[in-house]
Design an enzyme around this catalytic site. Sequence first.
Site, PDB file in Angstrom:
ATOM      1  N   HIS A  67       0.840  -1.210   0.000  1.00 20.48           N
ATOM      2  CA  HIS A  67       0.000   0.000   0.000  1.00 20.48           C
ATOM      3  C   HIS A  67       0.873   1.258   0.000  1.00 20.48           C
ATOM      4  CE1 HIS A  67      -3.984   1.861   1.641  1.00 20.48           C
ATOM      5  NE2 HIS A  67      -3.281   2.779   0.996  1.00 20.48           N
TER       6      HIS A  67
ATOM      7  N   HIS B  72       1.544   5.130  -2.058  1.00 20.01           N
ATOM      8  CA  HIS B  72       1.095   6.148  -3.009  1.00 20.01           C
ATOM      9  C   HIS B  72       2.330   6.809  -3.621  1.00 20.01           C
ATOM     10  CE1 HIS B  72      -3.168   5.956  -1.800  1.00 20.01           C
ATOM     11  NE2 HIS B  72      -2.676   5.704  -0.590  1.00 20.01           N
ATOM     12  N   LEU B  73       2.541   6.589  -4.915  1.00 18.56           N
ATOM     13  CA  LEU B  73       3.691   7.171  -5.598  1.00 18.56           C
ATOM     14  C   LEU B  73       3.330   8.451  -6.352  1.00 18.56           C
ATOM     15  CD1 LEU B  73       5.514   3.971  -6.921  1.00 18.56           C
ATOM     16  CD2 LEU B  73       5.992   5.309  -4.867  1.00 18.56           C
TER      17      LEU B  73
ATOM     18  N   ASN C  77      -4.927   5.932  -7.194  1.00 17.63           N
ATOM     19  CA  ASN C  77      -5.538   7.269  -7.182  1.00 17.63           C
ATOM     20  C   ASN C  77      -4.564   8.349  -7.659  1.00 17.63           C
ATOM     21  OD1 ASN C  77      -4.020   6.909  -4.836  1.00 17.63           O
ATOM     22  ND2 ASN C  77      -5.364   8.172  -3.572  1.00 17.63           N
TER      23      ASN C  77
ATOM     24  N   ASP D 187       0.826   2.670   3.769  1.00 16.09           N
ATOM     25  CA  ASP D 187      -0.066   3.736   3.301  1.00 16.09           C
ATOM     26  C   ASP D 187       0.729   5.041   3.155  1.00 16.09           C
ATOM     27  OD1 ASP D 187      -2.287   5.097   2.398  1.00 16.09           O
ATOM     28  OD2 ASP D 187      -3.293   5.206   4.332  1.00 16.09           O
TER      29      ASP D 187
END
EC number: 3.5.2.3
Length: 428
Positions: A56, A58-59, A90, A303
């Site tokens: 999990h 976010h890049l 996203n 996350d």
Amino acid sequence: MSKILIRGARILGGEPQDVLIDGETIEAVGTGLSAEGAEVVEAAGKVLLPGLVDLHTHLREPGREDSETVLTGTRAAASGGYTAVFAMANTFPVADTAGVVEQVYRLGREHGYCDVQPIGAVTVGLEGKKLAELGAMHDSAAGVTVFSDDGKCVDDAVIMRRALEYVKAFGGVVAQHAQEPRLTEGAQMNEGIVSAELGLGGWPAVAEESIIARDVLLAEHVGSRVHICHLSTAGSVEIVRWAKSRGIDVTAEVTPHHLLLTDELVRTYNPVYKVNPPLRTEADVHALRQALADGTIDIVATDHAPHPHEDKDCEWAAAAMGMVGLETALSVVQETMVETGLLDWAQVADRMSVAPARIGQAAGHGRPVSAGEPANLTLVDTAYRGSVDPAGFASRSRNTPYEGRELPGRVTHTWLRGKATLVDGKLT
């Protein structure tokens, strides 16, 4: 590639052994190993783990390169001991087509600091109305197996059922951001004593728990796999524990910050503590730790949610939700789980490498540290203690809740298929 001899490392926290790497593979494990011309890494007292896997992350690329890019995010991952990360969908545009997931996948391959496995969106544009191109993303060069609208909940039960049915055909998994949207309208923090005293809109535990309860029942009905993202409440633990007792194919993750931090920190009004799901109570924190220890919660996932300075350096209500986590995750787990006696290092390897690799089907990762296996490895100086200084982060963003906090442990080396990405705490 030249040979590398890691001398005297405690594999999974056990007795000291040597590990010889030849090219992309572990050639031998034992005591008194030698190899002519090999680069020697003195690892006495340090713990050697399989390379960490984050299910999990976010890049932000494409679309929010001001927060993070695939390059900066994977450099942060290597700094934290990760050899593979799963990149959430996203982005802008949303990773809901084969073209976008292939773009992210290829960027990861080009940069080479860790493997990047894109996660595909469940619904078109994360809008929750129409299934995205699940089959096309799976069949693409990226080989997507995990699908999530993370950041938003798939709150329509019919859409969720269809997604579970669809991914069942190729052994995929739907990773749910469990948040009933109507119960969390205007929410700013955990609903409880602190939110009442501060006058901030509350995010009730039942908003998470009701979706988890629905989705484990849908997974049972369909005979498919569901994964619960960033589980954060004691009640959610009990639901997952019940579901597993029935044989439902459910897995769950907890973030490092939910293992350590509580909603009492919101009294500072520092937006660095604003996150979704929100920081919960001390009782929730202890329930999450126990659930990770007993296997009810399967894995730790960061996350990692980078934001630019201006999105966090503002009043609480206007601030973005999220925290960076790749570079501090293992230290937080050492403090909350190892130093409390809840997990040993072999179990840490399971929760942070073996199990996430299995859930996400990351080939070559989460493998045993033994001869013939891929040389995806992380070396940790567990005796180290130091204050967190975000100025030294490889991530493009600095929104860490641990700034100035003393944490134990430091990753000194990371190897991806035998190639060093981190040496003596510095990126190569």
